[in-house]
Design a protein around this motif. Sequence first.
Motif, PDB file in Angstrom:
ATOM      1  N   LYS A   1       0.819  -1.216   0.000  1.00 37.85           N
ATOM      2  CA  LYS A   1       0.000   0.000   0.000  1.00 37.85           C
ATOM      3  C   LYS A   1       0.852   1.265   0.000  1.00 37.85           C
ATOM      4  CE  LYS A   1      -3.875  -2.192  -0.038  1.00 37.85           C
ATOM      5  NZ  LYS A   1      -4.701  -2.167  -1.272  1.00 37.85           N
TER       6      LYS A   1
ATOM      7  N   GLU B   1       3.286  -3.926  -6.920  1.00 37.51           N
ATOM      8  CA  GLU B   1       1.944  -3.975  -6.343  1.00 37.51           C
ATOM      9  C   GLU B   1       1.829  -4.989  -5.211  1.00 37.51           C
ATOM     10  OE1 GLU B   1      -0.751  -2.764 -10.213  1.00 37.51           O
ATOM     11  OE2 GLU B   1      -0.012  -4.824 -10.054  1.00 37.51           O
TER      12      GLU B   1
ATOM     13  N   ARG C   1       3.957  12.335  -2.248  1.00 43.50           N
ATOM     14  CA  ARG C   1       3.418  11.019  -2.594  1.00 43.50           C
ATOM     15  C   ARG C   1       3.421  10.863  -4.107  1.00 43.50           C
ATOM     16  NH1 ARG C   1       1.231  13.217   1.758  1.00 43.50           N
ATOM     17  NH2 ARG C   1       0.724  11.936   3.590  1.00 43.50           N
ATOM     18  N   TYR C   2       3.810   9.680  -4.562  1.00 43.99           N
ATOM     19  CA  TYR C   2       3.901   9.390  -5.990  1.00 43.99           C
ATOM     20  C   TYR C   2       3.219   8.065  -6.278  1.00 43.99           C
ATOM     21  CZ  TYR C   2       7.732  12.849  -5.931  1.00 43.99           C
ATOM     22  OH  TYR C   2       8.499  13.983  -5.768  1.00 43.99           O
ATOM     23  N   THR C   3       2.790   7.883  -7.524  1.00 41.27           N
ATOM     24  CA  THR C   3       2.296   6.582  -7.963  1.00 41.27           C
ATOM     25  C   THR C   3       3.478   5.743  -8.435  1.00 41.27           C
ATOM     26  OG1 THR C   3       1.990   7.256 -10.262  1.00 41.27           O
ATOM     27  CG2 THR C   3       0.159   7.658  -8.734  1.00 41.27           C
ATOM     28  N   LEU C   4       3.250   4.462  -8.639  1.00 41.82           N
ATOM     29  CA  LEU C   4       4.313   3.593  -9.137  1.00 41.82           C
ATOM     30  C   LEU C   4       4.816   4.077 -10.495  1.00 41.82           C
ATOM     31  CD1 LEU C   4       6.022   1.037  -8.715  1.00 41.82           C
ATOM     32  CD2 LEU C   4       4.190  -0.265  -9.845  1.00 41.82           C
ATOM     33  N   ASP C   5       3.928   4.589 -11.337  1.00 44.77           N
ATOM     34  CA  ASP C   5       4.342   5.093 -12.645  1.00 44.77           C
ATOM     35  C   ASP C   5       5.286   6.292 -12.522  1.00 44.77           C
ATOM     36  OD1 ASP C   5       2.889   3.276 -14.263  1.00 44.77           O
ATOM     37  OD2 ASP C   5       1.053   4.389 -13.875  1.00 44.77           O
ATOM     38  N   GLN C   6       5.298   6.937 -11.368  1.00 48.20           N
ATOM     39  CA  GLN C   6       6.150   8.102 -11.145  1.00 48.20           C
ATOM     40  C   GLN C   6       7.420   7.746 -10.370  1.00 48.20           C
ATOM     41  OE1 GLN C   6       2.949  10.277  -9.116  1.00 48.20           O
ATOM     42  NE2 GLN C   6       3.001  11.821 -10.750  1.00 48.20           N
TER      43      GLN C   6
ATOM     44  N   ILE D   1       5.965   6.054  -2.429  1.00 48.78           N
ATOM     45  CA  ILE D   1       5.135   5.509  -3.498  1.00 48.78           C
ATOM     46  C   ILE D   1       3.875   4.944  -2.848  1.00 48.78           C
ATOM     47  CG2 ILE D   1       4.983   3.842  -5.381  1.00 48.78           C
ATOM     48  CD1 ILE D   1       7.080   5.997  -5.818  1.00 48.78           C
TER      49      ILE D   1
ATOM     50  N   PHE E   1      -0.045   3.099  -3.371  1.00 49.67           N
ATOM     51  CA  PHE E   1      -0.787   2.199  -4.243  1.00 49.67           C
ATOM     52  C   PHE E   1      -2.280   2.312  -3.927  1.00 49.67           C
ATOM     53  CE2 PHE E   1       3.481   0.655  -3.930  1.00 49.67           C
ATOM     54  CZ  PHE E   1       3.783   0.111  -5.168  1.00 49.67           C
TER      55      PHE E   1
END
Length: 363
Positions: A37, A138, A338-343, A361, A363
Motif C-alpha cells: 500500500k 503492487e 506522494r507518488y504513484t508507481l508510474d512516477q 510511493i 498504491f
Amino acid sequence: MPQTIRAAVCRAFGEPMRIEDVTLADPGPDEVLVAVKACAICHSDITYADGGWGGDLPLVLGHEAAGLVEAVGDNVSHVRPGDTVVVTLIRACGACHYCSAGRDYLCETVFDLDRRSPLTDASGAPLGHGLRTGAFAEKLVVEKSQLARVDPAIPFESASLLACGAITGVGAVTNTAKMPRGAHAAVIGCGGVGLNAVQGARIAGAASIIAIDLSREKLDAAERLGATATIDPIHEDAVDKVLAATGGRGADFVFVASGAPAALESAASYVGKAGTVVIVGMPHSDVTIGYNPSNVASWGQRILGSKMGSACVCRDVPHLAGLYGDGVLQLDWLVTARYTLDQINEAIAATRAGQGLRNVIVF
C-alpha cells in the motif's frame, strides 16, 4: 497460483527503472504474500540502483513498505490475511549464532528466498529480489520474519517509515549506542534516517541534540523533532558550535546518518573524550576515510557500526508503532510527497536531489 503484477524493474545501473508486468510466485511454507500500500524511497535503493554496491541485474528494489497480508504459508502463525503489516529487509531465523546473541539483523541463515527469487519477467527470466524485499511493486513475497503486524489505524504511508527510516535512526541511538539520558548528541545528515536519530535522541533524554546538515528545510525539521541546535557547516564554524553546545567538551555521541565521505570524515571533529561515533549511513563500497587512531585510543573513544538500527523486527516495529500511537514518535508530517508507481523515477530523482523529507510511493 502465481500472479501477474506491475513492478518497477531496474535493468541497468544509473538508468531509469521500467514499469513492467512481472510474475510473482506463491508464498512458500514460511513466507507471506503482501499487497503493498505504501513504499518509501530510501537512499539505499538509490545507491543500489546507481551501482554503488555492485550486484546483479535486473531486479526489483524497494524495501521500506507497509501493506495488507493476502496469503500466508502453512508455517506462518503470527500474521493472517487482512492484517496491516510493516515489511522490512531483515530476515532472521532466531537460532543461528547472531540471532542467539540478539543480533537478528546479522542472521547468517540462508533462506529459500535467498536461493531463488519469487519474481520473473515476461520472458520467464528471474528478476532479483532487491534488498530481499522487492517492494516497488503492487505485491511482494517475503520470509515470515521480515514483517510485523501494526495497528490498522496508522496510515500506510506513515507505517512504511517504520520499516527502515525509523528503526534505523531511532535504533542507532537506543539499540546500537544505548545512549544514556543526559548525554550530548550530534546527528550529521538530517534525511529520513537522521531525523529519526534526532527523535531517538529526544526520546532517550539527551541533554542536547545538535543537527548538522546543508539543507535549511531539514534543519528546521530537526528542530521540530527536538534538536536543540542546528548547524550548516558551509556557512558556520561547526566545530565551534558543537563545543559551545556541549560545554566545550564535544559530543558524547555523533551519529553519522549520511554516506557522504565528507560527513563521515567530519565526525571525528565533533566527538569528545570517551565519545562514540556511530556510523549509520551506508556509503558506496569503494569509499574509505582516514582517522587518527592515537586520538581514539588516548581519549577512550569508540567507533560503532549500526546496521538497520541493530533492530529486532518483532520487538522494535511494534514498540515504535506504540510510540507513534502515543504521540511520542512523529511520522505523518515526515511524508512530504506522494507518488504513484508510474512516477517512480520522478520520486527517485526528487529524493536524490534532497527534495522533501520522505518521498513515498502509494498504491
